[in-house]
Write a protein that holds these residues in place. Structure first.
Motif, PDB file in Angstrom:
ATOM      1  N   SER A 389    -104.264 -34.082  68.095  1.00  0.00           N
ATOM      2  CA  SER A 389    -103.124 -34.399  67.500  1.00  0.00           C
ATOM      3  C   SER A 389    -102.159 -33.820  68.338  1.00  0.00           C
ATOM      4  CB  SER A 389    -103.202 -33.892  65.970  1.00  0.00           C
ATOM      5  OG  SER A 389    -103.333 -32.169  66.255  1.00  0.00           O
ATOM      6  N   GLY A 390    -100.680 -33.933  67.908  1.00  0.00           N
ATOM      7  CA  GLY A 390     -99.671 -33.335  68.808  1.00  0.00           C
ATOM      8  C   GLY A 390     -99.759 -31.904  68.674  1.00  0.00           C
ATOM      9  N   GLY A 391    -100.111 -31.219  67.443  1.00  0.00           N
ATOM     10  CA  GLY A 391     -99.969 -29.824  67.737  1.00  0.00           C
ATOM     11  C   GLY A 391    -100.963 -29.199  68.623  1.00  0.00           C
ATOM     12  N   ASN A 392    -102.430 -29.796  68.475  1.00  0.00           N
ATOM     13  CA  ASN A 392    -103.362 -29.355  69.212  1.00  0.00           C
ATOM     14  C   ASN A 392    -103.056 -29.588  70.961  1.00  0.00           C
ATOM     15  OD1 ASN A 392    -105.213 -28.016  67.655  1.00  0.00           O
ATOM     16  ND2 ASN A 392    -105.584 -30.004  66.546  1.00  0.00           N
ATOM     17  N   GLN A 393    -102.374 -30.605  71.169  1.00  0.00           N
ATOM     18  CA  GLN A 393    -102.137 -31.092  72.572  1.00  0.00           C
ATOM     19  C   GLN A 393    -100.905 -29.796  72.977  1.00  0.00           C
ATOM     20  OE1 GLN A 393    -100.208 -34.873  72.712  1.00  0.00           O
ATOM     21  NE2 GLN A 393    -102.130 -35.963  72.765  1.00  0.00           N
ATOM     22  N   GLN A 394    -100.023 -29.514  71.949  1.00  0.00           N
ATOM     23  CA  GLN A 394     -99.104 -28.426  72.212  1.00  0.00           C
ATOM     24  C   GLN A 394     -99.953 -27.156  72.617  1.00  0.00           C
ATOM     25  OE1 GLN A 394     -96.246 -28.974  73.227  1.00  0.00           O
ATOM     26  NE2 GLN A 394     -94.890 -27.542  73.091  1.00  0.00           N
ATOM     27  N   LYS A 395    -100.668 -26.799  71.920  1.00  0.00           N
ATOM     28  CA  LYS A 395    -101.547 -25.684  71.893  1.00  0.00           C
ATOM     29  C   LYS A 395    -102.140 -25.665  73.362  1.00  0.00           C
ATOM     30  CE  LYS A 395    -103.278 -25.800  67.520  1.00  0.00           C
ATOM     31  NZ  LYS A 395    -104.139 -25.292  66.417  1.00  0.00           N
ATOM     32  N   LEU A 396    -102.728 -26.674  73.725  1.00  0.00           N
ATOM     33  CA  LEU A 396    -103.478 -26.672  75.058  1.00  0.00           C
ATOM     34  C   LEU A 396    -102.295 -26.504  76.188  1.00  0.00           C
ATOM     35  CD1 LEU A 396    -105.718 -27.530  76.945  1.00  0.00           C
ATOM     36  CD2 LEU A 396    -104.958 -29.937  76.846  1.00  0.00           C
ATOM     37  N   VAL A 397    -101.207 -27.066  75.889  1.00  0.00           N
ATOM     38  CA  VAL A 397    -100.055 -26.832  77.031  1.00  0.00           C
ATOM     39  C   VAL A 397     -99.553 -25.368  77.009  1.00  0.00           C
ATOM     40  CG1 VAL A 397     -97.568 -27.427  77.576  1.00  0.00           C
ATOM     41  CG2 VAL A 397     -99.217 -28.946  76.754  1.00  0.00           C
ATOM     42  N   VAL A 398     -99.514 -24.905  75.909  1.00  0.00           N
ATOM     43  CA  VAL A 398     -99.181 -23.276  75.921  1.00  0.00           C
ATOM     44  C   VAL A 398    -100.211 -22.643  76.432  1.00  0.00           C
ATOM     45  CG1 VAL A 398     -98.707 -21.562  74.071  1.00  0.00           C
ATOM     46  CG2 VAL A 398     -97.409 -23.865  73.960  1.00  0.00           C
ATOM     47  N   GLY A 399    -101.458 -22.819  75.914  1.00  0.00           N
ATOM     48  CA  GLY A 399    -102.669 -22.025  76.599  1.00  0.00           C
ATOM     49  C   GLY A 399    -102.757 -22.030  77.909  1.00  0.00           C
ATOM     50  N   ARG A 400    -102.390 -23.214  78.555  1.00  0.00           N
ATOM     51  CA  ARG A 400    -102.376 -23.543  79.945  1.00  0.00           C
ATOM     52  C   ARG A 400    -101.479 -22.542  80.630  1.00  0.00           C
ATOM     53  NH1 ARG A 400    -101.256 -28.968  81.935  1.00  0.00           N
ATOM     54  NH2 ARG A 400     -99.362 -28.628  81.265  1.00  0.00           N
ATOM     55  N   ALA A 401    -100.115 -22.473  80.113  1.00  0.00           N
ATOM     56  CA  ALA A 401     -99.161 -21.782  80.510  1.00  0.00           C
ATOM     57  C   ALA A 401     -99.296 -20.217  80.579  1.00  0.00           C
ATOM     58  CB  ALA A 401     -97.454 -22.142  79.909  1.00  0.00           C
ATOM     59  N   LEU A 402    -100.141 -19.743  79.624  1.00  0.00           N
ATOM     60  CA  LEU A 402    -100.167 -18.364  79.555  1.00  0.00           C
ATOM     61  C   LEU A 402    -101.586 -18.047  80.273  1.00  0.00           C
ATOM     62  CD1 LEU A 402     -99.157 -17.743  75.799  1.00  0.00           C
ATOM     63  CD2 LEU A 402     -97.967 -17.547  77.861  1.00  0.00           C
ATOM     64  N   ALA A 403    -102.390 -19.035  80.545  1.00  0.00           N
ATOM     65  CA  ALA A 403    -103.712 -18.668  81.041  1.00  0.00           C
ATOM     66  C   ALA A 403    -103.776 -17.659  82.455  1.00  0.00           C
ATOM     67  CB  ALA A 403    -104.719 -19.934  81.453  1.00  0.00           C
ATOM     68  N   GLY A 404    -102.579 -17.824  83.215  1.00  0.00           N
ATOM     69  CA  GLY A 404    -102.604 -17.511  84.545  1.00  0.00           C
ATOM     70  C   GLY A 404    -101.651 -16.103  84.335  1.00  0.00           C
ATOM     71  N   ALA A 405    -101.532 -15.543  83.203  1.00  0.00           N
ATOM     72  CA  ALA A 405    -100.771 -14.394  83.051  1.00  0.00           C
ATOM     73  C   ALA A 405     -99.514 -14.564  83.747  1.00  0.00           C
ATOM     74  CB  ALA A 405    -101.286 -13.335  83.578  1.00  0.00           C
ATOM     75  N   PRO A 406     -98.382 -15.296  83.292  1.00  0.00           N
ATOM     76  CA  PRO A 406     -96.983 -15.782  84.027  1.00  0.00           C
ATOM     77  C   PRO A 406     -96.390 -14.625  84.140  1.00  0.00           C
ATOM     78  CG  PRO A 406     -97.026 -16.422  81.821  1.00  0.00           C
ATOM     79  CD  PRO A 406     -98.328 -15.907  82.057  1.00  0.00           C
ATOM     80  N   ARG A 407     -95.347 -14.629  85.359  1.00  0.00           N
ATOM     81  CA  ARG A 407     -94.281 -13.469  85.620  1.00  0.00           C
ATOM     82  C   ARG A 407     -93.091 -14.139  84.847  1.00  0.00           C
ATOM     83  NH1 ARG A 407     -97.119  -9.790  87.525  1.00  0.00           N
ATOM     84  NH2 ARG A 407     -95.151  -8.929  88.801  1.00  0.00           N
ATOM     85  N   LEU A 408     -92.933 -15.492  84.849  1.00  0.00           N
ATOM     86  CA  LEU A 408     -91.733 -16.014  84.113  1.00  0.00           C
ATOM     87  C   LEU A 408     -92.473 -17.322  83.387  1.00  0.00           C
ATOM     88  CD1 LEU A 408     -88.689 -16.519  83.441  1.00  0.00           C
ATOM     89  CD2 LEU A 408     -88.733 -18.014  85.587  1.00  0.00           C
ATOM     90  N   LEU A 409     -92.021 -17.086  81.917  1.00  0.00           N
ATOM     91  CA  LEU A 409     -92.777 -18.197  81.161  1.00  0.00           C
ATOM     92  C   LEU A 409     -91.193 -19.035  80.591  1.00  0.00           C
ATOM     93  CD1 LEU A 409     -94.798 -19.699  79.544  1.00  0.00           C
ATOM     94  CD2 LEU A 409     -94.428 -18.109  77.941  1.00  0.00           C
ATOM     95  N   LEU A 410     -91.469 -20.371  81.039  1.00  0.00           N
ATOM     96  CA  LEU A 410     -90.281 -21.094  80.516  1.00  0.00           C
ATOM     97  C   LEU A 410     -90.575 -21.818  79.376  1.00  0.00           C
ATOM     98  CD1 LEU A 410     -87.416 -21.810  81.839  1.00  0.00           C
ATOM     99  CD2 LEU A 410     -88.920 -23.297  83.329  1.00  0.00           C
ATOM    100  N   ALA A 411     -90.159 -21.630  78.118  1.00  0.00           N
ATOM    101  CA  ALA A 411     -90.628 -22.646  77.068  1.00  0.00           C
ATOM    102  C   ALA A 411     -89.417 -23.441  76.650  1.00  0.00           C
ATOM    103  CB  ALA A 411     -91.042 -21.721  76.054  1.00  0.00           C
ATOM    104  N   TYR A 412     -89.398 -24.930  76.633  1.00  0.00           N
ATOM    105  CA  TYR A 412     -88.379 -25.742  76.458  1.00  0.00           C
ATOM    106  C   TYR A 412     -89.021 -26.216  75.019  1.00  0.00           C
ATOM    107  CZ  TYR A 412     -85.058 -29.499  77.118  1.00  0.00           C
ATOM    108  OH  TYR A 412     -83.882 -30.222  76.967  1.00  0.00           O
ATOM    109  N   GLN A 413     -88.138 -26.115  73.869  1.00  0.00           N
ATOM    110  CA  GLN A 413     -88.625 -26.766  72.426  1.00  0.00           C
ATOM    111  C   GLN A 413     -90.136 -26.629  72.333  1.00  0.00           C
ATOM    112  OE1 GLN A 413     -86.172 -27.337  70.586  1.00  0.00           O
ATOM    113  NE2 GLN A 413     -86.200 -29.520  70.257  1.00  0.00           N
ATOM    114  N   PRO A 414     -90.670 -25.468  72.247  1.00  0.00           N
ATOM    115  CA  PRO A 414     -92.146 -25.351  72.384  1.00  0.00           C
ATOM    116  C   PRO A 414     -92.766 -25.846  71.212  1.00  0.00           C
ATOM    117  CG  PRO A 414     -91.295 -23.227  72.097  1.00  0.00           C
ATOM    118  CD  PRO A 414     -89.895 -23.943  72.501  1.00  0.00           C
TER     119      PRO A 414
END
Lengths: 490, 286
Positions: A389-414
């Motif tokens: 579902s859309g919500g679960n897809q978004q959780k995957l995107v967010v999880g991927r962005a955070l998986a590598g301990a980001p220095r800068l996180l850019l969130a667009y209409q998350p």
């Protein structure tokens, strides 16, 4: 009140089953009364759009009855206008005035002028629709529907693209329409608007009506609970963080035309969330793309004191992670598996890369971590992302962005287009990233989201960024005025 | 005839089939169907006209049959693209192969000889002149239809946003189907001009890439009837130039490539500046 014969539009036991046995609506009753503003609310996937399309006659129900006493006009969320035609051409399309075999353009222009005068909706019939700002374009779509003399007017998420001031004038128009005897249905997920303007409200959840609110009964918390089907999860605690040097942008310019970024200077420190507020189409997407390295920019960008250069690949290597605005087009390859998507962007460095190949074991581990930590509901990590579902897809995107301990996180209409529960989880993870010391840049069109998450706020209008405001000094009115283009008194 | 007058006359002669095909292209693309089967429609119009003229001994019957053949091919393209959602490039390519191959096969079946048909009753010089005038008249007529009639507005709307057309209570598929059928008829008329106007027979390869040059003329003319006609006239003038220059000893192979090179240069020059209809070639799915 349930007086038969008085309703302008009556839906009885409407059921809609899409191919694949997906039941979008299951026995919905709703009736609209002339002169009243009725709100239809519900989460994404609750069946609102299906209901609206059935009501407007654009879609046939599987069973049940639809009865209207006149025309039903629908103002779409994504306007169905033709940009390269003039206003008058858009309005008369389908029932053009004629003189002999010719199209009577003068009569058409006169018709538009008469309608816009009669309803106080100022419009130039000879403007090209693509040149119009979004608020005026909505007016064109409304006038097009009014030209068909509707007894019922339906608006699908009408305020999603409007600035706060435009929203007020929009509802003034809607009230005037109702006062003239139209039955109005407004589909929205903005609960504040329902409380302020609607007289009745119906809440849909999973294709069923789960609550109705009559005159004087509309109450924000009750609607929210009905939509979610329980309590809304609380956001993560913000902790006091040690601020560090993060992203510094000076005189950043990018893009061309109406949606260009004309000048932006700002700083996002490590351990804080800087939110960019603004109405969609004011340069936000170019700003995000410029920082991510997807589009070229001029001006200076530094991350932790070192210039941020190169394309997206170099910037990912520096720890810039993005949650893109359109998960299906920019965030994921939906025909690929969760595993493949989970390591996209990290494929060319360890631990995902081993020698010249991708380490399938490490990739699988990464995917499982994301699925567990972000509660991605899936049958398997080997299944394609399209099945989520859309919500679960978004959780995957967010999880991927955070998986590598980001220095800068850019969130667009998350949290665009995901349900309240998933949205709360996504928002909490932004706070968690901030707490962990990431610099977080949040770009959102939802003022409520910005007020809930931001440490500081800047407003973008026509590609220019305002000065930033601190969390203690947030003021809805000031921000709203800046979003609509007011000059900042400073 | 003086040399300039001869050149102008020749330019018109060469331009006429391009004008018909380019107008067909404009009409289809403004409705949102990318008609790359113009080449096949030219060939079908040319061949069927010759076959019908041979069967009846009447050139006018040939003309009617050629126009009908073009319309049928246009209709098939429209039907495949709207009702079955077939990829328009694939459908158009298939129709091109079918029409050109079918004509070659037809030569053997009907006339018992490959390569070219025998001579048949033609429209003659007056008929050819009349068709040239008709091509120019069609340009103005299509301009009036597109910009000054309700149907024209609907066609243009279909090429930009068929969904908006549907939400205005119209059927974009029917509008597109009619546009491709009328377009096919126009291209068929261009084919009739080639076989019964300029000549009195059909030969293999007669369309000679004119359908594709016409597509370039559509783009060069910015998807407007008058613009595309102007571009077709320019390409016609280049073809005429080729004949004149050949007499002066320039290698003929080079000269024959001239219109194609010009089309390529024109497209390269205009690329990115001209805007195609937004829904050009995009299937409409409800």
């Amino acid at each position: 009140m349930n007086v038969p014969g008085r309703a302008a539009l009556e839906l009885r036991a409407v059921r809609k089953v899409y191919p694949g046995n997906v039941c979008a609506l299951d026995g919905v009753d709703i009736e609209l009364v002339p002169g009243e503003i009725h709100a239809l609310c519900g989460e994404n996937g609750a069946g609102k759009t299906t209901l609206v399309e059935i009501a407007a006659g654009e879609l046939r129900p599987t069973s049940g009855s639809v009865h209207a006493i006149g025309n039903v006009g629908l103002v779409h969320q994504h306007f169905e206008l033709i940009g390269r035609l003039h206003v008058w051409e858009n309005v008369v399309l389908g029932f053009e005035p004629r003189r002999g075999v010719r199209l009577d353009a003068e009569a058409a222009r006169a018709r538009v002028r008469a309608l816009s005068q009669s309803y106080g909706l100022e419009l130039d019939p000879d403007a090209l629709v693509e040149d119009l700002p979004v608020g005026i374009a909505q007016r064109v779509e409304l006038v097009r529907e009014l030209a068909r003399d509707p007894a019922v007017l339906i608006f699908d998420e009408p305020t999603a693209v409007l600035a706060p001031a435009e929203i007020a004038s929009f509802f003034a128009t809607v009230r005037a329409l109702a006062a003239r005897g139209a039955a109005v249905l407004i589909v929205t997920h903005k609960l504040g608007e329902i409380v302020a303007y609607a007289e009745r409200a119906t809440v849909l959840r999973a294709g069923k009506v789960v609550a109705r609110f009559g005159k004087g009964q509309i109450e924000l918390d009750a609607i929210a609970r009905a939509m979610v089907g329980g309590e809304i999860p609380a956001l993560a605690e913000r902790v006091v963080t040690a601020l560090g040097m993060g992203l510094v942008a000076r005189d950043l310019e990018a893009g061309q035309g109406a949606h260009a970024l004309r000048s932006a200077s700002f700083e996002v420190r490590r351990g804080e969330i800087l939110a960019i507020a603004g109405v969609e189409g004011n340069g936000q997407s170019v700003l995000a793309d410029a920082i991510a390295g997807v589009v070229p920019s001029v001006g200076s960008l530094e991350l932790e004191g070192t210039p941020l250069q190169g394309g997206a690949r170099e910037r990912i290597a520096r720890g810039v992670r993005t949650i893109p605005g359109d998960r299906q087009r920019e965030g994921l390859i939906v025909s690929w598996s969760l595993v493949e998507n989970a390591v996209l962007g990290d494929q060319d460095r360890p631990p995902v890369r081993k020698g010249i190949a991708i380490d399938r074991v490490a990739a699988g581990r990464r995917a499982r971590e994301i699925v567990e930590r972000f509660d991605v509901r899936t049958t398997s990590i080997r299944t394609t992302v399209a099945t989520l579902s859309g919500g679960n897809q978004q959780k995957l995107v967010v999880g991927r962005a955070l998986a590598g301990a980001p220095r800068l996180l850019l969130a667009y209409q998350p949290t665009r287009g995901i349900d309240v529960g998933a949205a709360a989880l996504v928002q909490s993870s932004l706070i968690a990233a901030r707490n962990a010391g990431a610099a977080v840049l949040l770009i959102s069109f939802e003022l409520d989201e910005i007020l809930a998450l931001a440490d500081r706020i800047a407003v973008i209008y026509r590609g220019m960024l305002s000065a930033t405001m601190l969390r203690d000094a947030f003021d809805r009115g000031t921000i709203g005025a800046l979003m609509a283009g007011a000059q900042r008194a400073s | 005839m003086s040399e300039p007058a001869e050149f102008l006359a020749l330019a018109l002669v060469k331009a006429a089939p391009l004008i018909f095909a380019a107008l067909a292209g404009v009409l289809c693309e403004r409705a949102g169907i990318l008609n790359i089967a113009l080449e096949g429609q030219l060939a079908a119009g040319a061949f069927v006209a010759v076959a019908a003229a041979a069967a009846t001994g009447n050139a006018l019957a040939g003309l009617a049959a050629g126009v009908l053949a073009g319309a049928v091919l246009g209709g098939v393209l429209g039907f495949a693209a709207t009702r079955f959602g077939v990829d328009q490039i694939v459908a158009g390519t298939g129709l091109n192969l079918l029409a050109i191959g079918g004509a070659a096969f037809g030569l053997v079946v009907i006339f018992g000889q490959p390569g070219a048909s025998p001579s048949v009753a033609s429209l003659g010089a007056p008929g050819a002149h009349l068709l040239i005038a008709t091509a120019l008249a069609c340009a103005f007529a299509l301009h009036l239809v597109l910009y000054h009639t309700p149907w024209g507005l609907r066609v243009r709307a279909c090429g930009e946003n068929p969904r908006a057309v549907a939400s205005a209570g119209l059927d974009p598929k029917s509008i597109r189907l009619l546009a491709t059928t009328v377009g096919g008829a126009l291209a068929g008329l261009g084919g009739v001009y080639l076989s019964l106007g300029e000549l009195n027979l059909y030969s293999d390869g007669m369309s000679a890439g004119r359908g594709f040059i016409a597509l370039a003329a559509v783009i060069f003319g910015r998807w407007t009837p008058l613009g595309a006609t102007g571009a077709a006239l320019a390409f016609g003038a280049l073809s005429a130039l080729q004949f004149i220059l050949q007499r002066s000893g320039v290698p003929s192979e080079l000269m024959q490539a001239l219109p194609y090179l010009a089309a390529l240069a024109a497209l390269a020059g205009i690329a990115g500046r001209a805007r195609a209809p937004r829904a050009d070639g995009v299937p409409y799915v409800e």
